[in-house]
Design a protein around this motif. Structure first.
Motif, PDB file in Angstrom:
ATOM      1  N   ASN A  49       0.880  -1.172   0.000  1.00 31.56           N
ATOM      2  CA  ASN A  49       0.000   0.000   0.000  1.00 31.56           C
ATOM      3  C   ASN A  49       0.913   1.216   0.000  1.00 31.56           C
ATOM      4  OD1 ASN A  49      -2.454  -1.484   0.348  1.00 31.56           O
ATOM      5  ND2 ASN A  49      -1.865  -1.811   2.455  1.00 31.56           N
ATOM      6  N   ILE A  50       0.707   2.099  -0.926  1.00 36.09           N
ATOM      7  CA  ILE A  50       1.604   3.242  -1.056  1.00 36.09           C
ATOM      8  C   ILE A  50       0.903   4.507  -0.590  1.00 36.09           C
ATOM      9  CG2 ILE A  50       2.944   4.621  -2.687  1.00 36.09           C
ATOM     10  CD1 ILE A  50       3.232   2.077  -4.370  1.00 36.09           C
ATOM     11  N   LEU A  51       1.611   5.277   0.222  1.00 36.62           N
ATOM     12  CA  LEU A  51       1.105   6.561   0.680  1.00 36.62           C
ATOM     13  C   LEU A  51       0.696   7.383  -0.534  1.00 36.62           C
ATOM     14  CD1 LEU A  51       0.853   8.216   3.318  1.00 36.62           C
ATOM     15  CD2 LEU A  51       3.087   9.163   2.799  1.00 36.62           C
ATOM     16  N   GLY A  52      -0.508   7.927  -0.500  1.00 35.71           N
ATOM     17  CA  GLY A  52      -1.025   8.683  -1.640  1.00 35.71           C
ATOM     18  C   GLY A  52      -1.887   7.850  -2.579  1.00 35.71           C
ATOM     19  N   PHE A  58     -11.354   7.264  -1.418  1.00 39.74           N
ATOM     20  CA  PHE A  58     -10.484   7.713  -0.337  1.00 39.74           C
ATOM     21  C   PHE A  58      -9.017   7.585  -0.715  1.00 39.74           C
ATOM     22  CE2 PHE A  58     -14.509   6.413   1.295  1.00 39.74           C
ATOM     23  CZ  PHE A  58     -14.837   7.420   2.171  1.00 39.74           C
ATOM     24  N   THR A  59      -8.219   8.596  -0.361  1.00 37.80           N
ATOM     25  CA  THR A  59      -6.785   8.606  -0.631  1.00 37.80           C
ATOM     26  C   THR A  59      -6.034   8.590   0.693  1.00 37.80           C
ATOM     27  OG1 THR A  59      -7.133   9.859  -2.655  1.00 37.80           O
ATOM     28  CG2 THR A  59      -4.898   9.881  -1.734  1.00 37.80           C
ATOM     29  N   ILE A  60      -5.026   7.727   0.786  1.00 40.77           N
ATOM     30  CA  ILE A  60      -4.207   7.638   1.994  1.00 40.77           C
ATOM     31  C   ILE A  60      -3.255   8.828   2.021  1.00 40.77           C
ATOM     32  CG2 ILE A  60      -2.571   6.237   3.322  1.00 40.77           C
ATOM     33  CD1 ILE A  60      -5.384   4.947   2.887  1.00 40.77           C
ATOM     34  N   GLU A  61      -3.425   9.719   2.982  1.00 44.93           N
ATOM     35  CA  GLU A  61      -2.625  10.941   3.087  1.00 44.93           C
ATOM     36  C   GLU A  61      -1.493  10.810   4.099  1.00 44.93           C
ATOM     37  OE1 GLU A  61      -2.860  13.742   1.314  1.00 44.93           O
ATOM     38  OE2 GLU A  61      -4.557  13.038   0.134  1.00 44.93           O
ATOM     39  N   GLY A  62      -1.574   9.844   4.978  1.00 50.67           N
ATOM     40  CA  GLY A  62      -0.542   9.662   5.987  1.00 50.67           C
ATOM     41  C   GLY A  62      -0.820   8.403   6.759  1.00 50.67           C
ATOM     42  N   CYS A  72       6.550   7.604   4.771  1.00 50.22           N
ATOM     43  CA  CYS A  72       7.099   8.706   3.968  1.00 50.22           C
ATOM     44  C   CYS A  72       6.495   8.622   2.585  1.00 50.22           C
ATOM     45  CB  CYS A  72       8.612   8.581   3.852  1.00 50.22           C
ATOM     46  SG  CYS A  72       9.466   8.709   5.433  1.00 50.22           S
ATOM     47  N   PRO A  73       6.423   9.740   1.834  1.00 47.48           N
ATOM     48  CA  PRO A  73       5.866   9.679   0.469  1.00 47.48           C
ATOM     49  C   PRO A  73       6.545   8.607  -0.356  1.00 47.48           C
ATOM     50  CG  PRO A  73       6.192  11.939   1.127  1.00 47.48           C
ATOM     51  CD  PRO A  73       6.827  11.074   2.198  1.00 47.48           C
ATOM     52  N   GLY A  74       5.743   7.779  -1.011  1.00 42.26           N
ATOM     53  CA  GLY A  74       6.269   6.720  -1.862  1.00 42.26           C
ATOM     54  C   GLY A  74       6.687   5.464  -1.114  1.00 42.26           C
ATOM     55  N   GLN A  75       6.637   5.493   0.193  1.00 42.45           N
ATOM     56  CA  GLN A  75       7.053   4.347   0.985  1.00 42.45           C
ATOM     57  C   GLN A  75       5.970   3.293   0.981  1.00 42.45           C
ATOM     58  OE1 GLN A  75       7.812   5.283   5.070  1.00 42.45           O
ATOM     59  NE2 GLN A  75       8.368   3.198   5.630  1.00 42.45           N
TER      60      GLN A  75
END
Length: 77
Positions: A49-52, A58-62, A72-75
């Motif tokens: 599952n990638i942040l964003g 629904f979008t995962i923001e954090g 972290c972004p892209g993690q």
């Protein structure tokens, strides 16, 4: 089992915290909108599952892992 209920506006952020006996979200969470299933998010770490990433509406923001700290972004979660 319903763990969160709220009226949200488009773009509004909300938080989910661990609800099982280990303070995690369990293997997956199911999200419904107005009682209609919208999406299922795998939270077992068996699928990346990638942040964003967007699930249904629904979008995962954090997020953070119980043992791994903040994402972290892209993690990959």
């Amino acid at each position: 089992k319903q763990i969160y209920r709220a009226n949200l506006s488009p773009g509004e952020l909300f938080n989910l915290n661990g609800f099982d006996r280990n303070n995690t979200l369990g293997g997956e969470i199911h999200i419904s909108v107005k009682g209609i299933p919208n999406t299922t998010i795998n939270t077992s770490c068996s699928e990346p599952n990638i942040l964003g990433y967007t699930y249904g509406d629904f979008t995962i923001e954090g997020g953070s892992s119980l043992n791994g700290g903040e994402f972290c972004p892209g993690q990959v979660m």
